[in-house]
Scaffold this active site. Structure first.
Site, PDB file in Angstrom:
ATOM      1  N   CYS A  72      -3.124   6.084 -13.378  1.00  0.00           N
ATOM      2  CA  CYS A  72      -3.702   5.948 -14.686  1.00  0.00           C
ATOM      3  C   CYS A  72      -2.171   5.726 -15.102  1.00  0.00           C
ATOM      4  O   CYS A  72      -1.834   4.290 -15.994  1.00  0.00           O
ATOM      5  CB  CYS A  72      -3.441   7.720 -15.451  1.00  0.00           C
TER       6      CYS A  72
ATOM      7  N   CYS B  49      -0.724  10.021 -13.023  1.00  0.00           N
ATOM      8  CA  CYS B  49      -1.075   9.625 -11.595  1.00  0.00           C
ATOM      9  C   CYS B  49      -0.445   8.307 -11.146  1.00  0.00           C
ATOM     10  O   CYS B  49      -0.429   7.154 -12.634  1.00  0.00           O
ATOM     11  CB  CYS B  49      -2.871   9.966 -11.061  1.00  0.00           C
TER      12      CYS B  49
ATOM     13  N   GLU C 129      -6.479   9.725 -19.721  1.00  0.00           N
ATOM     14  CA  GLU C 129      -4.772   7.720 -19.913  1.00  0.00           C
ATOM     15  C   GLU C 129      -5.637   7.311 -19.673  1.00  0.00           C
ATOM     16  O   GLU C 129      -5.841   5.591 -20.523  1.00  0.00           O
ATOM     17  CB  GLU C 129      -4.081   8.297 -18.834  1.00  0.00           C
TER      18      GLU C 129
ATOM     19  N   HIS D  79     -10.358   9.399 -15.302  1.00  0.00           N
ATOM     20  CA  HIS D  79      -8.906  10.088 -15.559  1.00  0.00           C
ATOM     21  C   HIS D  79      -8.761   9.769 -17.149  1.00  0.00           C
ATOM     22  O   HIS D  79      -8.982   8.820 -17.935  1.00  0.00           O
ATOM     23  CB  HIS D  79      -7.867   9.449 -15.234  1.00  0.00           C
TER      24      HIS D  79
END
Length: 160
Positions: free
Chosen positions: A90, A87, A59, A57
């Site tokens: 993350c 999320c 991040e 992801h």
């Protein structure tokens, strides 16, 4: 003297990463930058499909780059600007990295509206392990404790 960058400038960088990622067919519509002392340290867009890595992801990818650049696993003093509310994975990575603050643009409800829902994960985390849809079974704790016991007395132990 140059103009000092502010929150909006850094958020625009994260948003631009997300827009470019989609425009150039590189991956999902998410971008993140990490800043320390008013300077950009690292930035990344979502790399999940580009790398076949479900943990890539924006991040998490930005955290990896920042840690590499700063040669540390502790990003205390850093701020993350992300194009969307993080999320659960993350968010966990941000806490583990000891980042000082999160600024986000789109909400998790916005993400859900285009097919990126993490609602199920939040609901699963609220359930006792035995009630989750993914079986979770503990095995061989006594054997596994050996590593923990060694860690407690290891001269190379680094607390994180």
């Amino acid at each position: 003297m140059g103009n000092k960058l502010n929150h909006d400038d850094f958020m625009r960088m994260a948003i631009e990463l997300s827009v470019r990622n989609v425009s150039e067919n590189l991956g999902g519509p998410f971008g993140a930058v990490i800043v320390k002392n008013g300077s950009l340290i690292a930035g990344s867009a979502n790399r999940v499909t580009a790398t076949n890595d479900p943990t890539a992801h924006a991040e998490v990818s930005a955290i990896r780059l920042a840690c590499d650049k700063l040669n540390t696993f502790d990003l205390s003093g850093c701020i993350v600007y992300t194009s969307c509310e993080p999320c659960p994975m993350c968010l966990g990575a941000i806490y583990w990295a000891k980042i000082d603050a999160i600024y986000f643009a789109n909400t998790k409800a916005d993400a859900e509206s285009i097919g990126f829902s993490d609602k199920f994960i939040y609901e699963e985390l609220d359930k006792p392990m035995h009630n989750r849809s993914l079986p979770v079974v503990q095995l061989m704790r006594d054997e596994a404790m050996q590593a923990f016991k060694l860690w407690e007395t290891s001269p190379s132990r680094i607390t994180y």
